[in-house]
Design a protein around this motif. Structure first.
Motif, PDB file in Angstrom:
ATOM      1  N   ILE A 411       0.837  -1.212   0.000  1.00  0.00           N
ATOM      2  CA  ILE A 411       0.000   0.000   0.000  1.00  0.00           C
ATOM      3  C   ILE A 411       0.870   1.260   0.000  1.00  0.00           C
ATOM      4  CG2 ILE A 411      -1.728   1.325   1.304  1.00  0.00           C
ATOM      5  CD1 ILE A 411      -2.698  -1.365   2.498  1.00  0.00           C
ATOM      6  N   THR A 412       1.967   1.210   0.751  1.00  0.00           N
ATOM      7  CA  THR A 412       2.706   2.463   0.960  1.00  0.00           C
ATOM      8  C   THR A 412       3.838   2.691  -0.043  1.00  0.00           C
ATOM      9  OG1 THR A 412       4.084   1.323   2.583  1.00  0.00           O
ATOM     10  CG2 THR A 412       2.230   2.577   3.449  1.00  0.00           C
ATOM     11  N   THR A 413       4.261   1.655  -0.755  1.00  0.00           N
ATOM     12  CA  THR A 413       5.379   1.843  -1.690  1.00  0.00           C
ATOM     13  C   THR A 413       4.852   2.305  -3.044  1.00  0.00           C
ATOM     14  OG1 THR A 413       6.462   0.017  -0.564  1.00  0.00           O
ATOM     15  CG2 THR A 413       7.458   0.764  -2.631  1.00  0.00           C
ATOM     16  N   GLY A 415       4.413   3.386  -7.025  1.00  0.00           N
ATOM     17  CA  GLY A 415       4.765   2.704  -8.272  1.00  0.00           C
ATOM     18  C   GLY A 415       3.581   1.973  -8.862  1.00  0.00           C
ATOM     19  N   GLU A 416       3.776   1.448 -10.051  1.00  0.00           N
ATOM     20  CA  GLU A 416       2.703   0.714 -10.725  1.00  0.00           C
ATOM     21  C   GLU A 416       2.375  -0.542  -9.926  1.00  0.00           C
ATOM     22  OE1 GLU A 416       1.987  -1.369 -14.993  1.00  0.00           O
ATOM     23  OE2 GLU A 416       3.511   0.207 -14.898  1.00  0.00           O
ATOM     24  N   GLY A 417       1.094  -0.839  -9.826  1.00  0.00           N
ATOM     25  CA  GLY A 417       0.688  -2.013  -9.066  1.00  0.00           C
ATOM     26  C   GLY A 417       0.521  -1.730  -7.585  1.00  0.00           C
ATOM     27  N   ARG A 418       0.684  -0.471  -7.183  1.00  0.00           N
ATOM     28  CA  ARG A 418       0.474  -0.125  -5.779  1.00  0.00           C
ATOM     29  C   ARG A 418      -0.976  -0.381  -5.391  1.00  0.00           C
ATOM     30  NH1 ARG A 418      -0.984   3.975  -1.976  1.00  0.00           N
ATOM     31  NH2 ARG A 418      -2.002   5.336  -3.489  1.00  0.00           N
ATOM     32  N   VAL A 419      -1.172  -0.916  -4.202  1.00  0.00           N
ATOM     33  CA  VAL A 419      -2.535  -1.137  -3.708  1.00  0.00           C
ATOM     34  C   VAL A 419      -3.137   0.198  -3.311  1.00  0.00           C
ATOM     35  CG1 VAL A 419      -3.907  -2.153  -1.858  1.00  0.00           C
ATOM     36  CG2 VAL A 419      -2.097  -3.494  -2.936  1.00  0.00           C
ATOM     37  N   GLY A 444      -4.501   4.094   6.248  1.00  0.00           N
ATOM     38  CA  GLY A 444      -4.799   5.517   6.138  1.00  0.00           C
ATOM     39  C   GLY A 444      -4.355   6.115   4.811  1.00  0.00           C
ATOM     40  N   ALA A 445      -3.487   5.408   4.106  1.00  0.00           N
ATOM     41  CA  ALA A 445      -2.978   5.920   2.833  1.00  0.00           C
ATOM     42  C   ALA A 445      -3.757   5.387   1.632  1.00  0.00           C
ATOM     43  CB  ALA A 445      -1.497   5.548   2.688  1.00  0.00           C
TER      44      ALA A 445
END
Ligand SMILES: Nc1nc2c(c(=O)[nH]1)N[C@H]1C(S)=C(S)[C@@H](COP(=O)(O)OP(=O)(O)OC[C@H]3O[C@@H](n4cnc5c(=O)[nH]c(N)nc54)[C@H](O)[C@@H]3O)O[C@H]1N2
Ligand SMILES: Nc1nc2c(c(=O)[nH]1)N[C@H]1C(S)=C(S)[C@@H](COP(=O)(O)OP(=O)(O)OC[C@H]3O[C@@H](n4cnc5c(=O)[nH]c(N)nc54)[C@H](O)[C@@H]3O)O[C@H]1N2
Ligand code: SF4
Ligand SMILES: [Mo]
Length: 814
Positions: A411-413, A415-419, A444-445
């Protein structure tokens, strides 16, 4: 086996008649299978004025025969919990969760997921399935479709906090991660239990109502029970032999037992031999792990390890059974593999009194190839691990799942494919998974989060939409999952005890409507989801030469389905196509929903019967005893032989209390108190050395954080081991579990940072991890300070009372 046409009981009583008719009554008695643990006991409940006022064991239940535990007896109280949500919550413009109607809630789901889905990145929506999905019909039926619709690789479940090592081991051994042998507790002469405490948990991956009674009967008929556990549990107290092993070293112990079997010529594969491959390779692999080589690491004398191996080999029949304490450990997959290797090498796999494969009424009907008697297996597709990897840390998938410990970073990193969006269905990973504080920050993000859950808790308080399912008394029950794991084959179904309350929606309808939101047709009627599944499944059956419905018209079959709603029609279909089914008239005296309804206490399907080689789906068509991934991991095991456990080091293990269930049953007053407390158990020797007094507080520090808990000095834990239960830490603001918040306990999983896992299965190490313990002054508390977070203090109490009051009452709340 006494397949069908063998009613376990005949229905004559009033409750039977009503249950058979499925007529919910505002007052009277009714039957309900208990959904609160894996034992699946039949309950007889008393209903007065639309409420369950009493629950007792159903003496006529063909399987549980009247057994009930304190949780089952509290079914009515749990069902009527005033903190349970009854209407959906939606986060409004100023960030508060407010009660709303169902149409508004689904509109909010469609609006929230729409933009994320529209971007075309399937992995941007993650799904987390929690434990209760295996205890509800909807949880078995709809998530596969949800995932198929989403096509996301960000799929997480509680399995990587629990039994994934078992799936991986069985996938590799038998080619099917769901082919899990269970100990034939009722017929065995010798039972070896590792890392399980069924007297309190009532069993897991082995559906055994009245597990305690059955263990006592084992002893009474002259059988022996050995328990390997760093704690002297209530199960260990029933045993002939208790081995207080050093946590995390079971894989070494079991490998040494394998080595002894070979060294002393004790292997005896018998009739199993033609179905086994890799025996010689296992022998080679185990050779160096002699009892003498592992005794220090396990802290179990070599002579005892030899005795364990000899007893297992000498018993006329024997079963080896491991659960959470052998799974959520550093070598979880190896340990689970070894459990079955020992069964196989002693000839106890797939034979009465050993470990056997149950056959569920909704399983796919067995298919055999080769000879007419089915003696030869058909080669299968095998089981593949690591077909893809998690984006950030590169964890391999297992069974299409990624490790829960990877969710926060996905979730927090950037880039493409981020949740960017998350669906949690019946899960509370903020408390159940390592490092909940980090996960909370990640939640929260998110752009959007939906939770299907009856409670506003540590996880769901972060959701933008909370969808509460109808209470258990208003829900039907069939154990799709646990009927595949019973100690005796059987089938039971109970309809809802009561009609849905005003404004309540069934879990099935909610899941179907979620699916329709994902499909972009939020307005379509929920039953279209079931109709589509039925049409597809019947189409497949009609085309399948092995199916009893082969060559029939799918539409004609669909018309023959009975049942009041989509869920019942799907159940009817699965029963009729299943191994005991009537095949839509092909075998008229056999099973259908109608027939099952006529037997409200269930139908006994007989003792477990041998199923090899028909269960196998390996490429070789044999039990592949020495699969390559395991062979590679044994190299890692070698490192564990050295440098373990100094006199000062402490490791932590968990524990479960009879009147608990993970994180969500602390809100039922009748189940609280007594021994069900969040204390740190410490051995008297360690307590003296560390200056810890009984009842005083200790600070426990791990890699992920620190908690302070009251000390309970007891020699029930071995030296060098402390124990803290999980599922506690109810001190967050913005939740609505007032009873739980009054005595919140601390979250043991905050001690973990999520880096420790069993690499083959991605399962978190929740047992046997290092901690430091020091005396502390003052009240117990978690280390976690509430993060600045969109929902940390932004909740309005959903129906007037509760949330704010609850958190204010919680000592130590961030
Ligand atoms: N340290 C440590 N951690 C552990 C464990 C351990 O032994 N030690 N055990 C692990 C194990 S074995 C497991 S299975 C996981 C569990 O992990 P989770 O499944 O994430 O956690 P639970 O506490 O079971 O939370 C269940 C959630 O489902 C909701 N719920 C209850 N009934 C229903 C229902 O009928 N429908 C819906 N939709 N929701 C419902 C509850 O309100 C709660 O939010 O925890 C794991 N965590
Ligand atoms: N009352 C109650 N019943 C439950 C639950 C609950 O929370 N409360 N949860 C349900 C769920 S989700 C599950 S998965 C099952 C779990 O069912 P079980 O696995 O039977 O339950 P646990 O109490 O976790 O038992 C694990 C045991 O492993 C021991 N142990 C820890 N580390 C090690 C080790 O390294 N080696 C060995 N040999 N032993 C070790 C612990 O001391 C503990 O006694 O219970 C289910 N039933
Ligand atoms: S043992 Fe499990 S299934 Fe049986 S009554 Fe207790 S909680 Fe329910
Ligand atoms: Mo579990």
């Amino acid at each position: 086996m006494t397949a069908t046409g063998t009613p376990g009981t005949s229905g004559t009583s009033a409750e039977t008649a009503r249950a058979a008719a499925g007529t919910p009554a505002e007052s009277g008695t009714a039957l309900r299978i208990c959904p609160l643990c894996e034992a699946t006991c039949g309950l007889a409940v008393t209903v007065e004025d639309g409420r369950i006022t009493k629950a007792r064991g159903d003496r006529d239940d063909v399987f549980s025969r009247g057994f009930v535990c304190p949780k089952g007896a509290s079914f009515g109280e749990l069902d009527a919990d005033p903190d349970r949500l009854t209407r959906p919550l939606v986060r409004d413009a100023d960030g508060r969760l407010r009660e709303t109607g169902w149409d508004e809630a689904f509109a909010a789901v469609a609006a929230g997921l729409g933009p994320v889905l529209a971007d075309g990145d399937a992995d941007a929506v993650a799904v987390y399935l929690g434990n209760p999905n295996v205890h509800t019909m909807a949880g078995a039926l709809y998530p596969p479709q949800l995932l198929a619709a989403l096509r996301t690789r960000n799929f997480y479940t509680a399995s990587t906090l629990d039994q994934m090592p078992k799936h991986v081991a069985c996938g590799l051994l038998y080619g099917d991660p769901q082919a899990i042998p269970v100990p034939d507790v009722d017929r065995t002469d010798h039972l070896l239990i590792l890392g399980a405490n069924p007297v309190e948990s009532n069993g897991s991956l082995a559906t055994v109502p009245d597990f305690p009674g059955r263990l006592k009967r084992l002893r009474r008929r002259g059988g022996t029970l050995t328990v390997v556990d760093p704690r002297r549990t209530r199960t260990a107290r029933l045993a002939d032999r208790h081995v207080a092993i050093r946590p995390g070293s079971d894989a070494l112990l079991l490998t040494a037992m394998v080595a002894v079997l070979f060294e002393e010529g004790l292997t005896c594969t018998g009739g199993l031999a033609p179905h086994l491959s890799g025996v010689a390779e296992v022998r080679e692999l185990a050779r160096e792990f002699t009892p003498e080589a592992v005794e220090d690491a396990c802290d179990v004398p070599a002579a005892d390890i030899r005795a364990l191996a000899r007893e297992l080999a000498a018993a006329p029949s024997a079963a080896v059974y491991g659960r959470v304490g052998s799974s959520t450990v550093e070598f979880g997959t190896l340990t689970n593999w070894l459990v079955d290797v020992l069964s196989a090498l002693t000839g106890n796999l797939d034979r009465p009194g050993g470990s056997m494969f149950p056959l569920s009424a909704t399983a796919r009907a067995p298919r055999t190839g080769g000879t007419a008697d089915g003696a030869t297996a058909v080669p299968g597709k095998g089981f593949a691990l690591g077909r893809w990897h998690s984006r950030v840390s590169g964890h391999p998938e297992a069974k299409s799942e990624l490790p829960v410990v990877a969710l926060a970073e996905e979730i927090t990193t950037p880039g493409e494919g981020r949740v960017r969006a998350l669906l949690t269905l019946a899960g509370n990973p903020v408390l159940s998974a390592p490092d909940g504080e980090r996960l909370e920050k990640a939640l929260g993000a998110l752009d959007f989060m939906v939770s299907l859950d009856p409670y506003l808790n540590e996880t769901t308080r972060h959701a933008d939409v909370v969808l509460p399912p109808a209470r258990p008394s208003r829900s039907p029950h069939f154990d799709f999952a646990f009927n595949a794991l019973p100690v005796r084959n059987q089938v039971r179904y109970t309809r809802p005890v009561l009609p849905p309350g005003p404004g309540e929606r069934s879990e099935a309808e909610i899941m179907a409507r979620l699916l329709l939101c994902l499909a972009g047709t939020p307005g379509a009627p929920a039953h279209t989801v079931d109709d589509a599944v039925i049409a597809r499944a019947l189409g497949r059956a009609a085309a399948d030469p092995h199916s009893p419905a082969h060559g029939r018209e799918p539409e004609e079959l669909a018309r023959r389905l009975t049942g009041r709603d989509g869920v019942e029609r799907r159940l009817d279909m699965m029963l009729r196509l299943g191994p005991y089914g009537d095949g839509f008239g092909a075998r008229p005296d056999r099973l259908s929903l109608e027939k099952l309804l006529a037997h409200p206490h269930g139908i006994d399907l007989g003792p477990l019967a041998p199923r090899l080689p028909e269960v196998l789906r390996t490429r070789s068509g044999t039990v592949e005893l020495c699969p390559e991934p395991v062979r590679r991991d044994v190299r890692r095991l070698r490192t564990a032989l050295h440098g373990r456990g100094t006199a000062e080091s402490l490791v932590l293990v968990g524990r479960r209390h009879l009147r608990s269930n993970n994180s969500w049953m602390h809100n039922v007053p009748a189940l609280r108190g007594g021994s069900n407390r969040c204390t740190l158990q410490v051995h008297p020797g360690d307590a003296a050395r560390l200056g810890l007094a009984d009842g005083a507080h200790a600070r426990v520090t791990g890699d992920g954080g620190e908690v302070t808990a009251p000390v309970e000095v007891t020699d029930a834990v071995r030296a060098g081991v402390v124990s803290l239960p999980h599922g506690w830490g109810h001190d967050r603001p913005g939740t609505r579990m007032r009873v739980a918040a009054a005595e919140p306990g601390v979250n043991v999983n905050q001690l973990l940072d999520g880096t420790l896992l069993d690499p083959l299965s991605g399962t978190a190490v929740l047992n046997g991890f290092p901690v430091r313990v020091t005396p502390a002054a003052g009240t117990p508390s978690g280390s976690g300070q509430e993060s600045a977070h969109k929902s940390a203090s932004a909740h309005e109490s959903p129906s007037g009372a509760g949330a704010e009051t609850a958190s204010a009452a919680a000592p130590g709340a961030g």
